[in-house]
Write an enzyme that holds these catalytic residues in place. Structure first.
Site, short mmCIF file in Angstrom:
data_model
loop_
_atom_site.label_atom_id
_atom_site.label_comp_id
_atom_site.label_asym_id
_atom_site.label_seq_id
_atom_site.Cartn_x
_atom_site.Cartn_y
_atom_site.Cartn_z
N ASP A 88 89.51 -16.82 45.79
CA ASP A 88 89.72 -15.30 45.18
C ASP A 88 89.12 -15.39 44.03
O ASP A 88 88.66 -16.31 43.45
CB ASP A 88 91.30 -14.92 44.98
CG ASP A 88 91.92 -15.83 43.79
OD1 ASP A 88 91.72 -17.37 44.06
OD2 ASP A 88 92.68 -15.32 43.30
N GLU A 152 94.84 -17.59 42.97
CA GLU A 152 94.75 -18.38 41.70
C GLU A 152 94.64 -17.29 40.53
O GLU A 152 95.29 -17.49 39.61
CB GLU A 152 93.47 -19.48 41.54
CG GLU A 152 93.57 -20.46 40.48
CD GLU A 152 93.23 -19.83 39.20
OE1 GLU A 152 93.61 -20.42 38.10
OE2 GLU A 152 92.43 -19.01 39.08
#
Ligand code: BES
Ligand code: MN
Ligand code: MN
Length: 457
Positions: A88, A152
């Site tokens: 991500d 994250e």
């Protein structure tokens, strides 16, 4: 190892093409409009792991974005390395400040420009290509597991649950992560620490509706003014944080440790010039290296309220807001610090306004041992491919899941990052050096080789 070198030279262009393809997927975890892309990115990572030779590759669904898992167990009696990374990325805005599209990677002056190029697609993908190198040349020295997550940048809440539920599958001897920086390719370094984080949002409410600033201004508290004052009071004249109890648990370093830390090469003039600032500013009594490595901080990430559109509007806003984060160091506890912040922020509010404080996410700080077999393996790997021993430094950023690797899985982490602080992480025109990318791919197999040799029971 010549076979690795040859294999990587032959496949150099493909290694880059594949990364660029991943960078074209806007896997922005914070923005639900990109949920489809984020899922698609997980599928792409799965496919790449499979193609590289990993077994049992799976896109594991969570309550949020999926986690991609894969492994290669060559011999259960050998040591196992768990590679962690994240696919991500941070939102790309402000878009107008990018020189090219954030998800249309371009190569310029030896850099790959794209959101996620350094943080963390370019860095975790080095591990996939390093793994492919070892697999295709029949030279995998230890067991390797991959866990690449998609949350994250929004706090890894579901990864914490995944760890709890997959303790057996995730059994390993060490966690290896490339999601930090080094000083430069000429001066390699290894981060030996990550700071913790406590992320808060505050809302200050004055009158029950927006008011005409001529009719009511001067007689009614303006929440924007009050918020600005409250925020300004969170640091004193020495730039110490004023929240009572904030520093109580902060681990102070010894004079020797501080001297060692400050011995790392750092050019303050170049630093100022790079950032376009006339001077640095921070907590009195500490150097820039210390302020960003071993000291806790409090920063406003965003502040808004009232009229911010085109032209002007005379209004006394009803509400003002701010997002405030605190970076934490050992042994500060982020829940405790969040509570101290909340209590203090409520206490300093004048009677003329109401405040609401919300806790977003957070995480604990982490310091890596430097006397471990895994740290030695990273040290040797970098020494081999850079021709220079890496310098240990304390990183300023946070990867909250690292503390949980230790707590939940009992695993220590090695942070073998290949980015640069100047890669514009979380900022427009994020970049990652081609040389950094290839150097990482070259170095990682040596980590596994040395770790397998050193950790053999
Ligand atoms: N890769 C960074 C952390 C990082 C960057 C550590 C550079 C050391 C040097 C990571 O993706 C990140 O940005 N983490 C966030 C925390 C998260 C909870 C949003 C951070 O540090 O702000
Ligand atoms: Mn990252
Ligand atoms: Mn990041």
């Amino acid at each position: 190892m010549q076979v690795w070198k040859d294999y990587q030279a032959e496949n150099k262009d493909r290694f880059l093409e594949e990364l660029l393809e991943l960078l074209r997927i806007p896997s922005v975890s914070a923005d639900s409009r990109f949920n489809g892309d984020t899922q698609r990115c997980a599928e792409a990572v799965k496919q790449r792991l499979q193609e590289a030779g990993a077994d049992k590759v799976e896109v594991c669904q969570t309550a949020g974005h999926p986690i991609v898992y894969g492994e290669k167990i060559i011999d259960p009696s050998l040591p196992t390395v768990l590679v962690y990374g994240h696919y991500d990325v941070q939102p790309a805005d402000p878009l107008e400040l990018w020189h090219s599209g954030p998800f249309e990677p371009v190569i310029k002056d030896g850099n790959i420009y794209a959101r996620g190029s350094a943080d963390d697609k370019g860095q975790f993908y080095m591990h996939v290509k390093a793994f492919e190198t070892m697999y295709k040349t029949n030279s995998i020295p230890c067991n390797i597991k991959f866990m690449i997550e998609g949350e994250e940048e929004v706090g890894s809440a579901n990864l914490g649950i995944f760890l709890e539920q997959n303790k057996e599958r995730l059994k390993a001897d060490v966690v290896l992560i490339s999601d930090t920086s080094m000083i430069s390719l000429d001066t390699p370094s290894i981060d030996t620490g990550l700071r913790g984080l406590a992320y808060m949002e505050v809302e200050v409410t004055g009158p029950n509706r927006d008011l005409h600033s001529g009719v009511y201004g001067g007689a009614v508290a303006n929440p924007a003014t009050i918020l600005a004052k409250m925020i300004a009071s969170l640091h004193d004249e020495n730039n110490h944080i004023t929240i009572p109890g904030f520093y109580d648990k902060v681990q102070e370093l010894s004079a020797d440790e501080r001297t060692a830390l400050n011995a790392a090469p750092f050019d303050e003039e170049a630093y100022k010039q790079d950032l376009g600032i006339a001077d640095v500013r921070g907590e009195k009594g500490y150097s820039t290296i210390e302020r960003t490595g071993i000291r806790p901080t409090l920063e406003v990430n965003g502040i808004w309220g009232g009229y911010t559109g085109e032209g002007s509007k005379t209004v006394l806003p009803s509400k003002a807001f701010a997002k405030i984060s605190m970076r934490l160091v050992p042994n500060q506890d982020w829940h405790e610090i969040s509570d101290l912040f909340t209590k203090h922020f409520e206490a300093i509010a004048p009677k003329s306004v109401k405040v609401k404080v919300t806790k977003h996410h957070g995480g604990s700080p982490y310091v890596t041992p430097t006397d471990s077999v895994a740290f030695k393996a990273a040290h040797e790997a970098i020494s081999t491919t850079f021709g220079k021993a890496p310098i240990p430094v304390r990183g300023g950023g946070s990867i909250p899941i690292v503390a949980l690797f230790e707590k939940t899985l009992g695993l220590k982490t090695v942070l073998m990052g290949f980015g640069l602080d100047s890669d514009n992480l979380h900022s427009p025109n994020e970049k990652y050096g081609l040389a950094n990318y290839y150097k990482g791919i070259e170095t990682i197999p040596y980590f596994h080789k040395y770790f397998a040799e050193l950790a053999k029971k």
